[in-house]
Scaffold this active site. Sequence first.
Site, PDB file in Angstrom:
ATOM      1  N   CYS A  93       0.837  -1.201   0.000  1.00  0.00           N
ATOM      2  CA  CYS A  93       0.000   0.000   0.000  1.00  0.00           C
ATOM      3  C   CYS A  93       0.878   1.260   0.000  1.00  0.00           C
ATOM      4  CB  CYS A  93      -0.990  -0.012   1.158  1.00  0.00           C
ATOM      5  SG  CYS A  93      -2.388   1.108   0.885  1.00  0.00           S
ATOM      6  N   HIS A 178      -3.669  -5.118   0.151  1.00  0.00           N
ATOM      7  CA  HIS A 178      -3.163  -5.603   1.439  1.00  0.00           C
ATOM      8  C   HIS A 178      -3.152  -7.127   1.471  1.00  0.00           C
ATOM      9  CE1 HIS A 178      -2.732  -1.811   3.651  1.00  0.00           C
ATOM     10  NE2 HIS A 178      -3.743  -1.391   2.909  1.00  0.00           N
ATOM     11  N   GLU A 180      -1.314  -8.794   3.463  1.00  0.00           N
ATOM     12  CA  GLU A 180      -0.865  -9.214   4.799  1.00  0.00           C
ATOM     13  C   GLU A 180      -1.975  -9.337   5.835  1.00  0.00           C
ATOM     14  OE1 GLU A 180      -1.252  -4.817   5.478  1.00  0.00           O
ATOM     15  OE2 GLU A 180      -1.119  -6.200   3.795  1.00  0.00           O
TER      16      GLU A 180
END
Length: 236
Positions: A93, A178, A180
């Site tokens: 990001c 994202h 993660e």
Amino acid sequence: MNSVFPNTIYAIQHLSFEDLGSLEDLFYQLGFRVRYFEAGVDDLTQAMQHTGLTIILGGPIGVYETEDYPFLQQEIDLLKVRLENNLPTLGICLGAQLIAHALGAKVYAGAVKEIGWSPLTLSNQTNHLLAPLEDSPVLHWHGDTFDLPKNAVLLASSALYPNQAFSIGSHILALQFHIEVANESLEKWLIGHTCELRNANINIPALRLDNEKFAPTLENKASQIITQWMATLTNA
């Protein structure tokens, strides 16, 4: 793991609850240690000069806000040198935007905020690193976007933004989405980003349901992708 490759991964945070998420346990399983640096508080020199993997995480500020957040300029300057030296770097990001900016590409506010779960369109490549994400929703949470840097290989696009992921060689990977996020901690995002969510007219209960529906699958696919990429780095 290649014995020459450092076994500590440095992660630069711009917001306390935007951490490595599901990737942290994965790195431990792969035999790595993790050390966090707080942007704006810690000196990032050690993290940026690290010869192992350094991960630059997300946050709500823009790369162009250096007047309001002077630490960003030092971060960008250090990152430029890191990328010139082709040191292993993953940007997520804001981290992806910082990589794009450091490589000379334009980063700017997008037409609309992209917040929520939706699939990617993967570029046409053999042995695509992001292949596990084919037809699988990922979490988008950004208002800025970027042009593709020179010599970058486009990996993915979304319905709203053409540049969602790119790589430079095998050592530099930038993901606008994202990868993660961990299902168990996404409520922190809903709390911490409440102002942004309300200003963007996001339906918070609906987003929570999508988090619960899609995040567990993304955790599994993220593990596959990052394990493959780490194998490339450590065997180089």
